[in-house]
Design a protein around this motif. Sequence first.
Motif, PDB file in Angstrom:
ATOM      1  N   ALA A 186      -1.717   7.541  -3.247  1.00 57.95           N
ATOM      2  CA  ALA A 186      -0.488   7.785  -2.850  1.00 57.95           C
ATOM      3  C   ALA A 186       0.606   6.944  -3.429  1.00 57.95           C
ATOM      4  O   ALA A 186      -0.023   5.741  -4.003  1.00 57.95           O
ATOM      5  CB  ALA A 186      -0.068   7.914  -1.430  1.00 57.95           C
ATOM      6  N   SER A 187       1.658   7.619  -4.159  1.00 58.68           N
ATOM      7  CA  SER A 187       2.798   6.691  -4.595  1.00 58.68           C
ATOM      8  C   SER A 187       4.108   7.181  -4.398  1.00 58.68           C
ATOM      9  O   SER A 187       4.248   8.403  -4.036  1.00 58.68           O
ATOM     10  CB  SER A 187       2.627   6.505  -6.288  1.00 58.68           C
ATOM     11  N   ASN A 188       5.021   6.678  -4.690  1.00 62.66           N
ATOM     12  CA  ASN A 188       6.394   6.991  -4.550  1.00 62.66           C
ATOM     13  C   ASN A 188       7.106   7.334  -5.566  1.00 62.66           C
ATOM     14  O   ASN A 188       7.179   6.769  -6.415  1.00 62.66           O
ATOM     15  CB  ASN A 188       7.263   5.857  -3.886  1.00 62.66           C
ATOM     16  N   ASP A 189       7.321   8.680  -5.549  1.00 61.74           N
ATOM     17  CA  ASP A 189       7.827   9.560  -6.936  1.00 61.74           C
ATOM     18  C   ASP A 189       9.285   9.707  -6.495  1.00 61.74           C
ATOM     19  O   ASP A 189       9.637  11.008  -6.243  1.00 61.74           O
ATOM     20  CB  ASP A 189       7.113  10.840  -7.091  1.00 61.74           C
ATOM     21  N   ASN A 190      10.153   8.917  -6.748  1.00 60.87           N
ATOM     22  CA  ASN A 190      11.470   8.950  -6.826  1.00 60.87           C
ATOM     23  C   ASN A 190      11.998   9.626  -5.434  1.00 60.87           C
ATOM     24  O   ASN A 190      12.788  10.582  -5.351  1.00 60.87           O
ATOM     25  CB  ASN A 190      12.220   9.762  -7.826  1.00 60.87           C
ATOM     26  N   ILE A 227      -0.351  14.612   8.448  1.00 56.81           N
ATOM     27  CA  ILE A 227      -0.963  15.188   7.031  1.00 56.81           C
ATOM     28  C   ILE A 227      -2.147  14.898   6.780  1.00 56.81           C
ATOM     29  O   ILE A 227      -2.901  13.968   6.853  1.00 56.81           O
ATOM     30  CB  ILE A 227      -0.017  14.413   5.917  1.00 56.81           C
ATOM     31  N   SER A 228      -3.006  15.965   6.472  1.00 55.89           N
ATOM     32  CA  SER A 228      -4.483  15.985   6.652  1.00 55.89           C
ATOM     33  C   SER A 228      -5.096  16.173   5.083  1.00 55.89           C
ATOM     34  O   SER A 228      -4.268  16.838   4.251  1.00 55.89           O
ATOM     35  CB  SER A 228      -4.978  16.925   7.311  1.00 55.89           C
ATOM     36  N   ALA A 249     -11.715  16.836   8.146  1.00 57.11           N
ATOM     37  CA  ALA A 249     -10.341  16.468   7.384  1.00 57.11           C
ATOM     38  C   ALA A 249     -10.138  14.942   7.821  1.00 57.11           C
ATOM     39  O   ALA A 249     -10.416  14.568   9.106  1.00 57.11           O
ATOM     40  CB  ALA A 249      -9.152  17.288   7.762  1.00 57.11           C
ATOM     41  N   VAL A 250      -9.278  14.289   6.941  1.00 52.85           N
ATOM     42  CA  VAL A 250      -8.943  12.767   7.503  1.00 52.85           C
ATOM     43  C   VAL A 250      -7.262  12.975   7.567  1.00 52.85           C
ATOM     44  O   VAL A 250      -6.664  13.563   6.848  1.00 52.85           O
ATOM     45  CB  VAL A 250      -9.134  11.905   6.410  1.00 52.85           C
ATOM     46  N   ASN A 251      -6.899  12.687   8.912  1.00 53.33           N
ATOM     47  CA  ASN A 251      -5.527  12.665   9.138  1.00 53.33           C
ATOM     48  C   ASN A 251      -4.838  11.435   9.087  1.00 53.33           C
ATOM     49  O   ASN A 251      -5.175  10.417   9.379  1.00 53.33           O
ATOM     50  CB  ASN A 251      -5.251  13.008  10.650  1.00 53.33           C
ATOM     51  N   VAL A 252      -3.435  11.614   8.599  1.00 52.35           N
ATOM     52  CA  VAL A 252      -2.640  10.308   8.665  1.00 52.35           C
ATOM     53  C   VAL A 252      -1.426  10.837   9.193  1.00 52.35           C
ATOM     54  O   VAL A 252      -0.889  11.785   8.711  1.00 52.35           O
ATOM     55  CB  VAL A 252      -2.415  10.067   6.988  1.00 52.35           C
ATOM     56  N   ALA A 253      -0.794  10.000  10.030  1.00 53.61           N
ATOM     57  CA  ALA A 253       0.265  10.399  10.898  1.00 53.61           C
ATOM     58  C   ALA A 253       1.500  10.222   9.978  1.00 53.61           C
ATOM     59  O   ALA A 253       1.528   9.321   9.172  1.00 53.61           O
ATOM     60  CB  ALA A 253       0.712   9.613  12.009  1.00 53.61           C
ATOM     61  N   GLN A 306       6.260   3.809   3.576  1.00 50.97           N
ATOM     62  CA  GLN A 306       5.190   3.843   4.643  1.00 50.97           C
ATOM     63  C   GLN A 306       4.155   4.763   4.672  1.00 50.97           C
ATOM     64  O   GLN A 306       3.059   4.307   4.869  1.00 50.97           O
ATOM     65  CB  GLN A 306       6.037   3.981   5.901  1.00 50.97           C
ATOM     66  N   LEU A 307       4.241   5.928   4.318  1.00 49.29           N
ATOM     67  CA  LEU A 307       3.301   6.937   4.198  1.00 49.29           C
ATOM     68  C   LEU A 307       2.292   6.412   3.054  1.00 49.29           C
ATOM     69  O   LEU A 307       1.063   6.514   3.160  1.00 49.29           O
ATOM     70  CB  LEU A 307       3.794   8.174   4.026  1.00 49.29           C
ATOM     71  N   VAL A 308       2.869   5.799   1.848  1.00 52.44           N
ATOM     72  CA  VAL A 308       2.047   5.491   0.659  1.00 52.44           C
ATOM     73  C   VAL A 308       1.236   4.334   1.411  1.00 52.44           C
ATOM     74  O   VAL A 308       0.019   4.459   0.875  1.00 52.44           O
ATOM     75  CB  VAL A 308       3.030   4.993  -0.365  1.00 52.44           C
ATOM     76  N   GLN A 309       1.601   3.483   1.960  1.00 56.46           N
ATOM     77  CA  GLN A 309       1.054   2.297   2.764  1.00 56.46           C
ATOM     78  C   GLN A 309      -0.276   2.893   3.508  1.00 56.46           C
ATOM     79  O   GLN A 309      -1.357   2.351   3.484  1.00 56.46           O
ATOM     80  CB  GLN A 309       1.930   1.374   3.379  1.00 56.46           C
ATOM     81  N   SER A 310       0.112   3.890   4.393  1.00 58.70           N
ATOM     82  CA  SER A 310      -0.815   4.411   5.308  1.00 58.70           C
ATOM     83  C   SER A 310      -2.007   5.146   4.657  1.00 58.70           C
ATOM     84  O   SER A 310      -3.125   4.919   4.937  1.00 58.70           O
ATOM     85  CB  SER A 310      -0.030   5.451   6.258  1.00 58.70           C
TER      86      SER A 310
END
Length: 602
Positions: free
Chosen positions: A389-393, A119-120, A130-134, A372-376
């Motif tokens: 980033a945050s977890n939305d349900n 996700i970029s 762009a900054v990429n996150v796996a 995990q994505l939120v943490q990354s």
Amino acid sequence: MADVNLSKAVRSNLLSLQSTAASMAKTQERLATGLKVNSALDNPTNFFTAASLNSRAGDMSNLLDSMSNGIKTIEAADNGLSSITKTVESMQSTLRQARQDKSFKTQSFVIDAAANGNISFSDGAIGTPAVNVAVGSGTAVQSTVAASADYQAPTSPNASVSFAFSNPGGTHMASGLNVEVDGGPFMTADVTSAELTQVGNLDNVVDGIDEYTDALNLHLQLNNNDDELVASNDGTSITLTTTSTGPAASIEVTGLVGNAAAYGFTTTPQTFGSVGGSKSISISNGTATANITLSFADAATVGTARSYIQSQLTAQGVTGITVGGTGNRIDLTGAANGSNSITVGGADADDVFGAAPTVAAGTTAGTFSVDQLVQSINSNTALKDKVRASNDNGKLRIENLSTEALEIGGIGTDGEIDGTSGTAEIGGNEVRKNLVKQFNELRDQLDKLADDASFNGINLLRGDKLKLTFNESGTSTIDIQAKDADGDPTSVNNTTLGITSAVFADFNSDVSLDARLGKLGDALGKLRSQASAFGSNLSIVENRNDFTKSMINTLETGAANLTLADTNQEAANLLALQTRQQLSSTALSMASQADQAVLRLF
């Protein structure tokens, strides 16, 4: 004109009247002018001393005008500083309002279960590149089976197999051929030495085989059919040929017995090939297995074999495997997401895929969880204070911490995060964006205020110097000018105060806003310091102005003491002189009466 002779008494009274008249005239002049010294003739010392004092007082009066203008010039600069200070405080208020505003736009995304790739993040506060996150733990690897040899197709029922046979010269074959039929037990065709007297002639060997049974033919039971196996030679090799009209049989010559080495064969069993047989293979996707028999009718060529194997995989429920290959080889490819692993087997797998096919197991990409994505994302230093980033349900919520739109890559056509090339956009913070414009408008007003803070052509806020003289000799002066912390001349404007024009990116993060608030705090410190300096200068000038006024009063009073008449005294003097004049007039009248006595004689 003949002289008039006056009597002594009359002359004496006349002189007294003349003196009194002169004194009255002098007294009246003093009353009229208010001065007892009207000329150097009256009192040279007092006259010239008073003139000097009045002259100095006049010079100092001229300095008062200059000081009064200087005071107004300083007051104009102070007015400008006061307005500029209020403007900077308004700019601080704008920054604090921006800092308190948290109306950043967000968007939540579902993460595809098979998401792979990145996700970029670009634009917004990030810009480019762009900054990429796996979005997963790795890249999916397809399972494959790559053939190591060309495909060996099944032969027709009457196919043949040949094997070399050398001429050892003079050596007799003690036994015969071992023949394996359909995987069953060996059948040995014995040949006696008497029957092979011409061993150099391969025809004799063939004849020997044929003569083993009746009618010079060797009959073997193939698949329960009475099929004929005929031996022949071309001078260097023996060929066994089936004449079966039934299903293809598997006939393998596995070696010789007796003195086989003398005839060019190995002493261990050797498979020379199969004659007229089908190919049996098995293919598994890790979950289901397909058992496939390749016959001459279905798989005589590599192309028909690929199609037939593919159809059999589908028919037997083995999914996720694609049959392909190049040249005369058959290769297998698993699912693109690496969700299966292919294995091959069966009695004839070597004929189809070679003796040592290359097998690559499939591996799937492990999609990260939302947490995990939120943490990354939140731990990525390139995204810190730019994206949150945050977890939305169970969905991944992305918050754009910018006044500009943020572009997110790796979004599928269905709007889910799957690592593909699609994009989505999250708008910027409009409140902070508008406050940027407000901040810049206030900043523009600051310079305009500084330009307008002038008096009589002198503007201390633009760096002009005001020089004031405090005494008539010019030995006491003061230079008033805006100075920086090092004491060097300066001006008061956005540049010297370190207030730069704001861009949208400056209002993206609280850190940048705090930095600007710090700059404005420094600017206020400079303004207050300059206001204090101008205040001190104003105090000096006003003090000197009051001092000069007092000095002028002192000088003029001193001069007046030397030259001014005492009106009360002069009025009393005039009254006395008037009385004296009247008395003198009476005395004169009385003195003239003696002369008038002569008239009575007539």
